[in-house]
Design a protein around this motif. Structure first.
Motif, PDB file in Angstrom:
ATOM      1  N   HIS A  76      49.186  44.634  32.515  1.00 38.67           N
ATOM      2  CA  HIS A  76      49.710  45.491  33.588  1.00 38.67           C
ATOM      3  C   HIS A  76      49.004  45.269  34.920  1.00 38.67           C
ATOM      4  O   HIS A  76      49.096  46.108  35.811  1.00 38.67           O
ATOM      5  CB  HIS A  76      49.576  46.968  33.189  1.00 38.67           C
ATOM      6  CG  HIS A  76      50.330  47.335  31.961  1.00 38.67           C
ATOM      7  ND1 HIS A  76      51.666  47.703  31.977  1.00 38.67           N
ATOM      8  CD2 HIS A  76      49.943  47.376  30.657  1.00 38.67           C
ATOM      9  CE1 HIS A  76      52.064  47.968  30.744  1.00 38.67           C
ATOM     10  NE2 HIS A  76      51.048  47.775  29.925  1.00 38.67           N
ATOM     11  N   ASP A  77      48.295  44.159  35.065  1.00 43.45           N
ATOM     12  CA  ASP A  77      47.611  43.804  36.307  1.00 43.45           C
ATOM     13  C   ASP A  77      46.214  44.443  36.373  1.00 43.45           C
ATOM     14  O   ASP A  77      45.981  45.537  35.853  1.00 43.45           O
ATOM     15  CB  ASP A  77      48.432  44.219  37.538  1.00 43.45           C
ATOM     16  CG  ASP A  77      48.055  43.434  38.798  1.00 43.45           C
ATOM     17  OD1 ASP A  77      47.347  42.425  38.673  1.00 43.45           O
ATOM     18  OD2 ASP A  77      48.489  43.827  39.893  1.00 43.45           O
ATOM     19  N   ASP A  78      45.308  43.723  37.025  1.00 42.49           N
ATOM     20  CA  ASP A  78      43.959  44.212  37.318  1.00 42.49           C
ATOM     21  C   ASP A  78      43.229  44.716  36.065  1.00 42.49           C
ATOM     22  O   ASP A  78      42.738  45.847  36.016  1.00 42.49           O
ATOM     23  CB  ASP A  78      44.020  45.313  38.361  1.00 42.49           C
ATOM     24  CG  ASP A  78      42.649  45.600  38.972  1.00 42.49           C
ATOM     25  OD1 ASP A  78      41.781  44.706  38.908  1.00 42.49           O
ATOM     26  OD2 ASP A  78      42.452  46.710  39.499  1.00 42.49           O
ATOM     27  N   ARG A  79      43.182  43.865  35.042  1.00 36.27           N
ATOM     28  CA  ARG A  79      42.486  44.125  33.768  1.00 36.27           C
ATOM     29  C   ARG A  79      43.037  45.343  33.012  1.00 36.27           C
ATOM     30  O   ARG A  79      42.319  45.966  32.229  1.00 36.27           O
ATOM     31  CB  ARG A  79      40.978  44.292  33.985  1.00 36.27           C
ATOM     32  CG  ARG A  79      40.262  43.002  34.258  1.00 36.27           C
ATOM     33  CD  ARG A  79      38.750  43.120  34.225  1.00 36.27           C
ATOM     34  NE  ARG A  79      38.235  43.781  35.408  1.00 36.27           N
ATOM     35  CZ  ARG A  79      37.626  44.961  35.396  1.00 36.27           C
ATOM     36  NH1 ARG A  79      37.450  45.610  34.264  1.00 36.27           N
ATOM     37  NH2 ARG A  79      37.178  45.491  36.514  1.00 36.27           N
ATOM     38  N   THR A  94      42.077  50.138  31.059  1.00 35.22           N
ATOM     39  CA  THR A  94      41.368  49.058  31.750  1.00 35.22           C
ATOM     40  C   THR A  94      40.271  48.524  30.845  1.00 35.22           C
ATOM     41  O   THR A  94      39.479  49.291  30.279  1.00 35.22           O
ATOM     42  CB  THR A  94      40.745  49.576  33.063  1.00 35.22           C
ATOM     43  OG1 THR A  94      41.784  50.110  33.891  1.00 35.22           O
ATOM     44  CG2 THR A  94      40.034  48.453  33.796  1.00 35.22           C
ATOM     45  N   VAL A  95      40.228  47.209  30.690  1.00 34.76           N
ATOM     46  CA  VAL A  95      39.221  46.579  29.831  1.00 34.76           C
ATOM     47  C   VAL A  95      38.049  46.111  30.687  1.00 34.76           C
ATOM     48  O   VAL A  95      38.208  45.804  31.872  1.00 34.76           O
ATOM     49  CB  VAL A  95      39.813  45.387  29.050  1.00 34.76           C
ATOM     50  CG1 VAL A  95      41.005  45.825  28.218  1.00 34.76           C
ATOM     51  CG2 VAL A  95      40.216  44.238  29.981  1.00 34.76           C
ATOM     52  N   GLY A  96      36.865  46.076  30.072  1.00 33.45           N
ATOM     53  CA  GLY A  96      35.684  45.602  30.763  1.00 33.45           C
ATOM     54  C   GLY A  96      35.736  44.102  31.001  1.00 33.45           C
ATOM     55  O   GLY A  96      36.391  43.360  30.260  1.00 33.45           O
ATOM     56  N   LYS A  97      35.025  43.644  32.018  1.00 36.74           N
ATOM     57  CA  LYS A  97      35.026  42.218  32.359  1.00 36.74           C
ATOM     58  C   LYS A  97      34.436  41.356  31.247  1.00 36.74           C
ATOM     59  O   LYS A  97      34.812  40.191  31.091  1.00 36.74           O
ATOM     60  CB  LYS A  97      34.230  41.987  33.647  1.00 36.74           C
ATOM     61  CG  LYS A  97      34.873  42.585  34.880  1.00 36.74           C
ATOM     62  CD  LYS A  97      34.029  42.290  36.118  1.00 36.74           C
ATOM     63  CE  LYS A  97      34.691  42.874  37.371  1.00 36.74           C
ATOM     64  NZ  LYS A  97      33.875  42.609  38.590  1.00 36.74           N
ATOM     65  N   ALA A  98      33.525  41.920  30.461  1.00 38.17           N
ATOM     66  CA  ALA A  98      32.850  41.131  29.423  1.00 38.17           C
ATOM     67  C   ALA A  98      33.590  41.146  28.093  1.00 38.17           C
ATOM     68  O   ALA A  98      33.196  40.453  27.156  1.00 38.17           O
ATOM     69  CB  ALA A  98      31.421  41.649  29.222  1.00 38.17           C
ATOM     70  N   THR A  99      34.649  41.945  27.975  1.00 33.30           N
ATOM     71  CA  THR A  99      35.420  41.956  26.730  1.00 33.30           C
ATOM     72  C   THR A  99      36.198  40.648  26.590  1.00 33.30           C
ATOM     73  O   THR A  99      36.375  39.900  27.557  1.00 33.30           O
ATOM     74  CB  THR A  99      36.410  43.128  26.700  1.00 33.30           C
ATOM     75  OG1 THR A  99      37.351  42.962  27.775  1.00 33.30           O
ATOM     76  CG2 THR A  99      35.695  44.465  26.859  1.00 33.30           C
ATOM     77  N   GLY A 100      36.703  40.406  25.395  1.00 32.77           N
ATOM     78  CA  GLY A 100      37.514  39.211  25.188  1.00 32.77           C
ATOM     79  C   GLY A 100      38.730  39.196  26.092  1.00 32.77           C
ATOM     80  O   GLY A 100      39.072  38.172  26.692  1.00 32.77           O
ATOM     81  N   LEU A 119      36.260  49.577  24.073  1.00 34.80           N
ATOM     82  CA  LEU A 119      37.149  48.643  23.373  1.00 34.80           C
ATOM     83  C   LEU A 119      36.388  47.838  22.339  1.00 34.80           C
ATOM     84  O   LEU A 119      36.874  47.650  21.216  1.00 34.80           O
ATOM     85  CB  LEU A 119      37.836  47.703  24.372  1.00 34.80           C
ATOM     86  CG  LEU A 119      38.738  46.624  23.755  1.00 34.80           C
ATOM     87  CD1 LEU A 119      39.852  47.249  22.912  1.00 34.80           C
ATOM     88  CD2 LEU A 119      39.332  45.737  24.848  1.00 34.80           C
ATOM     89  N   ARG A 120      35.199  47.369  22.690  1.00 37.93           N
ATOM     90  CA  ARG A 120      34.428  46.575  21.728  1.00 37.93           C
ATOM     91  C   ARG A 120      34.057  47.410  20.509  1.00 37.93           C
ATOM     92  O   ARG A 120      34.142  46.934  19.371  1.00 37.93           O
ATOM     93  CB  ARG A 120      33.181  45.983  22.402  1.00 37.93           C
ATOM     94  CG  ARG A 120      32.293  45.136  21.475  1.00 37.93           C
ATOM     95  CD  ARG A 120      33.043  44.008  20.761  1.00 37.93           C
ATOM     96  NE  ARG A 120      33.735  43.111  21.663  1.00 37.93           N
ATOM     97  CZ  ARG A 120      33.205  41.989  22.141  1.00 37.93           C
ATOM     98  NH1 ARG A 120      31.981  41.632  21.800  1.00 37.93           N
ATOM     99  NH2 ARG A 120      33.915  41.215  22.930  1.00 37.93           N
ATOM    100  N   HIS A 121      33.674  48.651  20.714  1.00 39.58           N
ATOM    101  CA  HIS A 121      33.317  49.496  19.569  1.00 39.58           C
ATOM    102  C   HIS A 121      34.540  49.849  18.734  1.00 39.58           C
ATOM    103  O   HIS A 121      34.463  49.898  17.500  1.00 39.58           O
ATOM    104  CB  HIS A 121      32.597  50.757  20.046  1.00 39.58           C
ATOM    105  CG  HIS A 121      31.151  50.538  20.343  1.00 39.58           C
ATOM    106  ND1 HIS A 121      30.185  50.517  19.366  1.00 39.58           N
ATOM    107  CD2 HIS A 121      30.519  50.271  21.513  1.00 39.58           C
ATOM    108  CE1 HIS A 121      28.998  50.271  19.911  1.00 39.58           C
ATOM    109  NE2 HIS A 121      29.175  50.114  21.214  1.00 39.58           N
ATOM    110  N   ALA A 122      35.669  50.089  19.372  1.00 41.02           N
ATOM    111  CA  ALA A 122      36.890  50.369  18.614  1.00 41.02           C
ATOM    112  C   ALA A 122      37.300  49.152  17.799  1.00 41.02           C
ATOM    113  O   ALA A 122      37.697  49.267  16.636  1.00 41.02           O
ATOM    114  CB  ALA A 122      38.013  50.773  19.565  1.00 41.02           C
ATOM    115  N   THR A 123      37.193  47.960  18.419  1.00 44.99           N
ATOM    116  CA  THR A 123      37.559  46.726  17.728  1.00 44.99           C
ATOM    117  C   THR A 123      36.679  46.496  16.503  1.00 44.99           C
ATOM    118  O   THR A 123      37.175  46.186  15.415  1.00 44.99           O
ATOM    119  CB  THR A 123      37.434  45.525  18.683  1.00 44.99           C
ATOM    120  OG1 THR A 123      38.274  45.726  19.820  1.00 44.99           O
ATOM    121  CG2 THR A 123      37.827  44.232  17.981  1.00 44.99           C
ATOM    122  N   ALA A 124      35.372  46.655  16.687  1.00 45.56           N
ATOM    123  CA  ALA A 124      34.432  46.360  15.609  1.00 45.56           C
ATOM    124  C   ALA A 124      34.327  47.488  14.594  1.00 45.56           C
ATOM    125  O   ALA A 124      34.312  47.246  13.379  1.00 45.56           O
ATOM    126  CB  ALA A 124      33.047  46.062  16.199  1.00 45.56           C
TER     127      ALA A 124
END
Length: 287
Positions: A152-155, A180-186, A214-219
């Motif tokens: 959706h644009d802009d991370r 919005t996802v963090g810059k360091a996420t995949g 997001l990283r904690h939800a993923t893992a």
């Protein structure tokens, strides 16, 4: 004097014919029977609570032990047909590996052909198409679950389609909607480079030791360990991300990544087709 040999059903070329259940372990026999009946690596893995790669390792040993070189021969051998003549151990190992590789290549071609057929007949039904694409991708890439994220644009992303995802992670994504996802996420790294991001272990990166949601939800909710994100591009524009996950630390190799890239490209085609069909229907309604 007659000798009763357990597990022997006769002779083949002067050699005693040993039944598969005396050669194979119980686990190998179960895998062999399911595979011979047409079950895939992924389906067998789910049934036995093991990784698809473990199913393949067992099958290589099964082919070698039973001296077969195809699924049809395996089925015949399990039904009681005679084994072929003596085979040298090293040759048998090579033959079993080549046989499985050939069957896997045929399976990939069939899956891609099926996806193209589904797309061509979808009439804009993206739900059915994406379920099929994600299903084949998980099967061929030995992955437990997959997500197609819309960009959706802009991370900013949203999980538009999922397959096999653990319920806790699914619920978390539903609550987020567009986020919005963090810059360091995949996903953040993928958006920046617009190229494949392949993460060996999501828990081993520094990001997991921060509070990135997001990283904690993923893992933690998804149980993901190895992960690959493929950019979905329509021309030069990023439209989404095709992501697949393994719940063990088993990095995606070049072949698996290439397969995932192919499915990502097919997803873009399917979404573009659905958009065009919707536009044509809208124009038809105004006529």
């Amino acid at each position: 004097m007659q000798t009763d040999v357990a597990g022997c059903a006769g002779t083949a070329g002067g050699r005693k014919q040993v039944q598969p259940d005396t050669i194979l372990s119980p686990r190998e026999l179960e895998i062999a029977e399911n595979y011979a009946r047409g079950q895939t690596y992924h389906a067998i893995a789910v049934r036995l609570h093991i990784a698809p790669s473990t199913v393949r390792t067992h099958l290589a040993a099964i082919y070698r032990k039973l001296e077969v070189s195809s699924k049809l021969e395996l089925h015949a051998r399990l039904e009681g047909d005679s084994a072929p003549g003596d085979a040298q151990t090293d040759h048998a190992a090579v033959i079993s590996e080549l046989a499985l590789s050939l069957e896997e290549a045929i399976g990939r071609e069939r899956a891609l052909s099926e996806v193209l057929r589904i797309i061509s007949r979808s009439r804009g039904d993206t739900d059915a198409v994406m379920a099929a694409i994600l299903g084949h991708a998980l099967e061929l890439c030995d992955a437990e679950f997959g997500i197609l994220f819309e960009y959706h644009d802009d991370r900013q992303f949203s999980a538009r389609f999922t397959r096999g995802i653990p319920q806790g992670f699914r619920d978390w994504l539903d609550r987020q909607g567009v986020f919005t996802v963090g810059k360091a996420t995949g996903l953040g790294r993928m958006e920046k480079v617009q190229d494949v991001v392949n993460i060996v272990d999501v828990r081993s990166e520094e990001l997991y030791r921060t509070d990135d949601p997001l990283r904690h939800a993923t893992a933690d909710l998804g149980g993901a360990r190895s992960f690959v994100a493929i950019p979905m591009l329509s021309g030069d524009s990023l439209v989404g991300a095709f992501t697949i996950y393994r719940q063990q630390v088993r990095p995606f190799n070049a072949q698996a990544t290439a397969l995932a890239h192919t499915f990502a490209d097919q997803s873009v085609i399917a979404l573009d087709n659905a958009r065009m069909i919707s536009e044509l229907r809208a124009l038809g309604g105004k006529a």
